[in-house]
Design an enzyme around this catalytic site. Structure first.
Site, PDB file in Angstrom:
ATOM      1  N   TYR A 148      10.395  48.596  -6.203  1.00  0.00           N
ATOM      2  CA  TYR A 148      11.062  48.221  -7.465  1.00  0.00           C
ATOM      3  C   TYR A 148      10.005  47.828  -8.504  1.00  0.00           C
ATOM      4  O   TYR A 148      10.051  48.273  -9.658  1.00  0.00           O
ATOM      5  CB  TYR A 148      12.027  47.057  -7.196  1.00  0.00           C
ATOM      6  CG  TYR A 148      12.791  46.585  -8.410  1.00  0.00           C
ATOM      7  CD1 TYR A 148      13.913  47.272  -8.872  1.00  0.00           C
ATOM      8  CD2 TYR A 148      12.392  45.435  -9.098  1.00  0.00           C
ATOM      9  CE1 TYR A 148      14.617  46.828  -9.989  1.00  0.00           C
ATOM     10  CE2 TYR A 148      13.088  44.982 -10.209  1.00  0.00           C
ATOM     11  CZ  TYR A 148      14.200  45.679 -10.644  1.00  0.00           C
ATOM     12  OH  TYR A 148      14.899  45.239 -11.757  1.00  0.00           O
ATOM     13  N   HIS A 182      22.142  36.775 -14.622  1.00  0.00           N
ATOM     14  CA  HIS A 182      23.442  36.827 -13.928  1.00  0.00           C
ATOM     15  C   HIS A 182      24.116  38.185 -14.124  1.00  0.00           C
ATOM     16  O   HIS A 182      24.726  38.438 -15.174  1.00  0.00           O
ATOM     17  CB  HIS A 182      24.409  35.773 -14.497  1.00  0.00           C
ATOM     18  CG  HIS A 182      24.168  34.409 -13.965  1.00  0.00           C
ATOM     19  ND1 HIS A 182      24.142  33.292 -14.755  1.00  0.00           N
ATOM     20  CD2 HIS A 182      23.955  33.976 -12.697  1.00  0.00           C
ATOM     21  CE1 HIS A 182      23.916  32.224 -14.018  1.00  0.00           C
ATOM     22  NE2 HIS A 182      23.798  32.606 -12.763  1.00  0.00           N
TER      23      HIS A 182
END
Ligand code: NDP
Length: 237
Positions: A148, A182
């Site tokens: 990643y 979030h």
């Protein structure tokens, strides 16, 4: 200039927040994701004349088709946001090759393909603005996220090189590098533990990243820049 923006990954999370801000500012939007139903719902929630498209950014054919459809139905795309991304976190020794490929293809190759497709129009009309969503981990590295991090670090190199390549055509390319935000991507993380390491002591909200994306998208004299939005995490990483 008409304001048409393609948002890859615009159906959820950070991309969806970007869409909400741009819709309020009068842009016509293409909300693009693999799940067309979710993308349609997100486009519908914006009100106004926005469209949803199904596309897997990792597939060149999908990307080409999507740009053709966008041009037919929305007009020339002069703003591009690449927010489509996935993670498959694991130590490198346990990472399957297929998970390496899917992360690199979605997070890095995907943005290369959408930028290449968008440039055709942007070069013709001598103007455009691109924001690629990277990650603080692509700048600092993070254990358990090697591939990643590679995809997001690669995105910075790609974006800075492209910024040099197209500046004379009045096209700008910038990166926003978020910390913990979030969204669905972070919903399984141990937030209570992780937030203790963040100087601002909390995860960010998608809209806080979206404001940075919109700022760079609409700026006029910034290109090749990486804007970190991480609650200070880079200070301690
Ligand atoms: P979400 O998982 O909430 O949303 C991801 C979006 O990308 C969805 O719209 C999803 O739709 C789309 N997407 C995923 N894969 C593809 C694909 N192959 N082709 C087209 N669309 C795709 O993620 P976030 O909003 O959290 O992440 C947005 C970006 O921000 C990503 O690049 C992520 O790496 C980066 N980021 C996020 C951080 C965070 O803490 N949340 C931190 C740092 C960076 P669908 O599944 O239907 O295709």
């Amino acid at each position: 200039m008409n304001k048409v923006c393609a948002i890859f990954g615009g159906s959820r999370g950070i991309g969806r927040s970007v869409a909400q801000l741009l819709a309020q500012k009068g842009y016509r939007l293409a909300i693009i994701a693999r799940n067309l139903e979710v993308a349609k719902a997100a486009a519908g929630d914006l009100g106004g004349d926005h469209l949803a498209f199904r596309c897997d950014v990792a597939k060149e054919h999908d990307v080409q088709n999507t740009f053709e459809e966008m041009e037919k139905n929305l007009g020339r795309v002069n703003f591009l946001v690449n927010a489509a991304g996935i993670n498959r976190d694991s130590l490198l020794v346990r990472t399957k090759t297929e998970d390496m490929i899917s992360q690199l293809h979605t997070n890095l190759l995907g943005s290369m393909l959408t930028c290449k497709a968008a440039l055709r129009t942007m070069i013709q009309q001598q103007g455009g603005s691109i924001v690629n969503v990277g990650s603080i981990t692509g700048l600092k590295g993070n254990s358990g996220q090697t591939v990643y991090c590679a995809s997001k670090g690669g995105l910075v190199g790609f974006s800075r090189a492209l910024a040099k390549e197209v500046a004379r055509k009045k096209i700008r390319v910038n990166v926003v590098a978020p910390g913990f935000i979030h969204t669905d991507m972070t919903k399984d993380l141990n937030e209570e533990h992780l937030k203790k390491n963040i100087p601002l002591q909390r995860f960010g909200e998608p809209v806080e990243v979206a404001h940075a994306v919109v700022f760079l998208l609409e700026s006029s004299y910034i290109t090749g820049h990486v804007l970190v939005v991480d609650g200070g995490l880079q200070l301690v990483m």
